[in-house]
Write a protein that holds these residues in place. Structure first.
Motif, mmCIF file in Angstrom:
data_model
loop_
_atom_site.group_PDB
_atom_site.id
_atom_site.type_symbol
_atom_site.label_atom_id
_atom_site.label_comp_id
_atom_site.label_asym_id
_atom_site.label_seq_id
_atom_site.Cartn_x
_atom_site.Cartn_y
_atom_site.Cartn_z
ATOM 1 N N ILE A 1 -4.197 11.207 -0.085
ATOM 2 C CA ILE A 1 -4.350 9.982 -0.880
ATOM 3 C C ILE A 1 -3.943 8.798 -0.001
ATOM 4 O O ILE A 1 -2.830 8.756 0.519
ATOM 5 N N ALA A 2 -4.838 7.825 0.139
ATOM 6 C CA ALA A 2 -4.633 6.769 1.131
ATOM 7 C C ALA A 2 -3.730 5.641 0.651
ATOM 8 O O ALA A 2 -3.005 5.043 1.445
ATOM 9 N N ASP A 3 -3.768 5.320 -0.624
ATOM 10 C CA ASP A 3 -3.058 4.137 -1.133
ATOM 11 C C ASP A 3 -2.178 4.548 -2.309
ATOM 12 O O ASP A 3 -2.653 5.099 -3.307
ATOM 13 N N LEU A 4 -0.893 4.273 -2.187
ATOM 14 C CA LEU A 4 0.071 4.642 -3.230
ATOM 15 C C LEU A 4 -0.282 4.030 -4.573
ATOM 16 O O LEU A 4 -0.078 4.637 -5.627
ATOM 17 N N ARG A 5 -0.867 2.837 -4.562
ATOM 18 C CA ARG A 5 -1.163 2.138 -5.812
ATOM 19 C C ARG A 5 -2.233 2.847 -6.635
ATOM 20 O O ARG A 5 -2.316 2.660 -7.846
ATOM 21 N N GLN A 6 -3.058 3.671 -5.979
ATOM 22 C CA GLN A 6 -4.076 4.417 -6.724
ATOM 23 C C GLN A 6 -3.460 5.397 -7.712
ATOM 24 O O GLN A 6 -4.081 5.762 -8.704
ATOM 25 N N LEU A 7 -2.231 5.833 -7.442
ATOM 26 C CA LEU A 7 -1.567 6.778 -8.335
ATOM 27 C C LEU A 7 -1.303 6.181 -9.708
ATOM 28 O O LEU A 7 -1.093 6.919 -10.675
ATOM 29 N N PHE A 8 -1.313 4.851 -9.806
ATOM 30 C CA PHE A 8 -0.944 4.191 -11.058
ATOM 31 C C PHE A 8 -2.077 3.326 -11.618
ATOM 32 O O PHE A 8 -1.856 2.553 -12.540
ATOM 33 N N ASP A 9 -3.299 3.478 -11.076
ATOM 34 C CA ASP A 9 -4.416 2.643 -11.517
ATOM 35 C C ASP A 9 -5.060 3.121 -12.812
ATOM 36 O O ASP A 9 -5.836 2.386 -13.420
ATOM 37 N N SER A 10 -4.789 4.349 -13.228
ATOM 38 C CA SER A 10 -5.379 4.931 -14.453
ATOM 39 C C SER A 10 -6.908 4.950 -14.386
ATOM 40 O O SER A 10 -7.579 4.700 -15.379
ATOM 41 N N ASP A 11 -7.440 5.246 -13.210
ATOM 42 C CA ASP A 11 -8.891 5.342 -13.025
ATOM 43 C C ASP A 11 -9.306 6.793 -13.258
ATOM 44 O O ASP A 11 -8.938 7.696 -12.492
ATOM 45 N N VAL A 12 -10.087 7.038 -14.318
ATOM 46 C CA VAL A 12 -10.486 8.403 -14.660
ATOM 47 C C VAL A 12 -11.339 9.016 -13.555
ATOM 48 O O VAL A 12 -11.277 10.220 -13.291
ATOM 49 N N ARG A 13 -12.135 8.204 -12.872
ATOM 50 C CA ARG A 13 -12.960 8.726 -11.779
ATOM 51 C C ARG A 13 -12.080 9.234 -10.639
ATOM 52 O O ARG A 13 -12.348 10.284 -10.055
ATOM 53 N N TRP A 14 -11.038 8.484 -10.338
ATOM 54 C CA TRP A 14 -10.085 8.901 -9.304
ATOM 55 C C TRP A 14 -9.391 10.193 -9.721
ATOM 56 O O TRP A 14 -9.224 11.120 -8.922
ATOM 57 N N LEU A 15 -9.003 10.265 -10.990
ATOM 58 C CA LEU A 15 -8.299 11.445 -11.482
ATOM 59 C C LEU A 15 -9.199 12.680 -11.452
ATOM 60 O O LEU A 15 -8.744 13.791 -11.156
ATOM 61 N N SER A 16 -10.503 12.496 -11.742
ATOM 62 C CA SER A 16 -11.412 13.639 -11.707
ATOM 63 C C SER A 16 -11.579 14.155 -10.279
ATOM 64 O O SER A 16 -11.886 15.330 -10.067
ATOM 65 N N ALA B 1 0.810 -1.224 0.000
ATOM 66 C CA ALA B 1 0.000 0.000 0.000
ATOM 67 C C ALA B 1 0.837 1.265 0.000
ATOM 68 O O ALA B 1 0.370 2.330 -0.413
ATOM 69 N N THR B 2 2.090 1.181 0.456
ATOM 70 C CA THR B 2 2.955 2.365 0.516
ATOM 71 C C THR B 2 4.222 2.205 -0.322
ATOM 72 O O THR B 2 5.109 3.052 -0.260
ATOM 73 N N HIS B 3 4.325 1.123 -1.091
ATOM 74 C CA HIS B 3 5.493 0.913 -1.955
ATOM 75 C C HIS B 3 5.046 0.332 -3.295
ATOM 76 O O HIS B 3 4.165 -0.523 -3.343
ATOM 77 N N THR B 4 5.635 0.797 -4.373
ATOM 78 C CA THR B 4 5.380 0.248 -5.701
ATOM 79 C C THR B 4 6.723 -0.001 -6.394
ATOM 80 O O THR B 4 7.710 0.659 -6.082
ATOM 81 N N PRO B 5 6.765 -0.963 -7.322
ATOM 82 C CA PRO B 5 8.046 -1.254 -7.999
ATOM 83 C C PRO B 5 8.617 -0.054 -8.755
ATOM 84 O O PRO B 5 9.819 0.046 -8.942
ATOM 85 N N GLN B 6 7.752 0.828 -9.209
ATOM 86 C CA GLN B 6 8.199 2.065 -9.862
ATOM 87 C C GLN B 6 7.603 3.236 -9.108
ATOM 88 O O GLN B 6 6.408 3.258 -8.813
ATOM 89 N N PHE B 7 8.440 4.210 -8.740
ATOM 90 C CA PHE B 7 7.957 5.370 -8.006
ATOM 91 C C PHE B 7 8.798 6.575 -8.414
ATOM 92 O O PHE B 7 9.612 6.491 -9.348
ATOM 93 N N HIS B 8 8.601 7.696 -7.738
ATOM 94 C CA HIS B 8 9.269 8.934 -8.131
ATOM 95 C C HIS B 8 10.003 9.545 -6.935
ATOM 96 O O HIS B 8 9.519 9.490 -5.803
ATOM 97 N N GLN B 9 11.158 10.105 -7.211
ATOM 98 C CA GLN B 9 11.966 10.763 -6.189
ATOM 99 C C GLN B 9 12.391 12.134 -6.670
ATOM 100 O O GLN B 9 12.437 12.405 -7.877
ATOM 101 N N VAL B 10 12.709 12.992 -5.720
ATOM 102 C CA VAL B 10 13.432 14.224 -6.031
ATOM 103 C C VAL B 10 14.576 14.340 -5.026
ATOM 104 O O VAL B 10 14.379 14.157 -3.827
ATOM 105 N N GLU B 11 15.760 14.572 -5.545
ATOM 106 C CA GLU B 11 16.933 14.761 -4.698
ATOM 107 C C GLU B 11 17.521 16.131 -4.982
ATOM 108 O O GLU B 11 17.334 16.692 -6.076
ATOM 109 N N GLY B 12 18.201 16.669 -3.993
ATOM 110 C CA GLY B 12 18.867 17.954 -4.155
ATOM 111 C C GLY B 12 20.344 17.827 -3.849
ATOM 112 O O GLY B 12 20.753 16.988 -3.043
ATOM 113 N N LEU B 13 21.139 18.662 -4.485
ATOM 114 C CA LEU B 13 22.589 18.622 -4.289
ATOM 115 C C LEU B 13 23.145 20.036 -4.334
ATOM 116 O O LEU B 13 22.839 20.801 -5.258
#
Length: 360
Positions: free
Chosen positions: A327-342, A207-219
């Motif tokens: 947003i409760a579940d990380l996996r929802q970010l990648f479900d491609s659900d138009v209702r969720w996106l709206s 629920a809080t980890h996916t095989p592909q995710f996004h990071q931002v790092e600073g240097l």
């Protein structure tokens, strides 16, 4: 001539009796069509003597003109009646809300919105954006970042490796955006001030980890940077990103191979009825890791640690998006659900600005 007058009167009567445009067209064809009654009379003019043609021709053409005029007048009346009937049938409810314009129909994904938000904040601090490939070498992803041989992250159960090459080396899907820091230090001379947002990959899924995710790092690399500068940057970022006037932060000692000293950062929050409020309360929430760049990393990238120093930090874009927008579940970010996106998405023209509000 009496017959012509009678014929004309009959046609005018039929025109007036036509109930619709189809009936009117039938009258027109019967009178003026190729085989119509008036057309038949006009066809007889060629067989008449000049005197007869002069007299009867004028009468027949006059009858034709009057019938044509009556047809046009009746057609206008029928069109007007048809329009009135249509307007009466197709009423418009003026109390209905306006439909959204085409520019309002689409939605920006929360990850794209947050990406723009953090870029806006760090750009205001003078940071540029650096990018690199998703497929990396073991050297850039681990070795130059001071990961020792045998470190768990270098094993198959944590990292996506490609098949070995002929020389035994293996490419991999980068596990963090830190290789972009390495590439930046190898290609630029200090001072360096960059952020490195992008996709990353690890073998993890819940629920809080996916095989592909996004990071931002600073240097930041220069001759005088220190932890005080780092703490100010992170404090200003958190205030701007979570859109609060003040937020307390605490820094705890930790360990990362690529920084020394290393710190974990917690921010003040209040948990209430399933919601998290930042800048208030007595709870703490870990949000990112940071520290001073390890001298071994500087040396591996061709920078003299006796002359230069700097700091770095990293956080999950997905994670801070979930925290800010509930947003409760990380996996929802990648479900491609138009209702969720709206529901969670942003209007295309809502561009983040520090003056107008990041998520106004």
């Amino acid at each position: 001539m009496t017959d012509l007058a009678h014929l004309q009167a009959q046609i005018i009567t039929d025109i007036a009796a036509a109930a619709d445009e189809a009936a009117l067209e039938a009258v027109r064809v019967a009178a003026l069509g190729k085989k119509g009654s008036i057309s038949a009379l006009l066809a007889t003019l060629g067989k008449m003597s000049p005197d007869e043609r002069k007299t009867q021709g004028a009468a027949i053409n006059q009858a034709k003109d009057e019938v044509t005029g009556a047809l046009a007048a009746r057609r206008d009346v029928l069109k007007s009646a048809a329009l009135d009937a249509r307007l009466a049938a197709e009423t418009v409810d003026v109390t209905l809300p306006l439909r959204d314009a085409a520019t309002e129909a689409g939605r920006i994904h929360p990850l794209s919105q947050v990406w723009d938000e953090l870029t806006t904040i760090f750009a205001d601090m003078g940071f540029s954006v650096a990018e690199g490939p998703d497929i990396e070498t073991d050297d850039y992803n681990f070795t130059k970042l001071n990961f020792p041989e045998g470190h768990p992250a270098r094993e198959m159960h944590d990292t996506f490796f490609f098949h070995p090459k002929e020389d035994g080396s293996r490419m991999l899907l980068r596990t963090h955006t830190s290789p972009v820091q390495v590439r930046t230090m190898l290609s630029q001379k200090p001072p360096i001030r960059v952020i490195c947002p992008g996709r990353t990959y690890r073998i993890d899924s819940d629920a809080t980890h996916t095989p592909q995710f996004h990071q931002v790092e600073g240097l930041v690399i220069d001759k005088t940077s220190h932890l005080g500068h780092l703490k100010w940057i992170l404090h200003e970022f958190c205030k701007a990103f979570f859109e609060v006037d003040h937020i307390n932060m605490r820094f705890r000692p930790s360990f990362f191979p690529f920084t020394e000293p290393s710190l974990e950062v917690d921010i003040q929050c209040r948990r209430d009825k399933g919601e998290i409020r930042f800048g208030e309360g007595e709870d703490w929430l870990e949000i990112l890791g940071c520290g001073m760049v390890h001298p071994n990393v500087l040396r591996a990238c061709g920078i003299d640690p006796d002359e230069y120093q700097g700091f770095a930090w990293g956080m999950g874009i997905d994670r801070i998006a979930m925290l800010k927008y509930g947003i409760a579940d990380l996996r929802q970010l990648f479900d491609s659900d138009v209702r969720w996106l709206s529901h969670y998405g942003f209007k295309p023209l809502e561009v983040p600005t520090l003056a107008g509000g990041l998520s106004s």
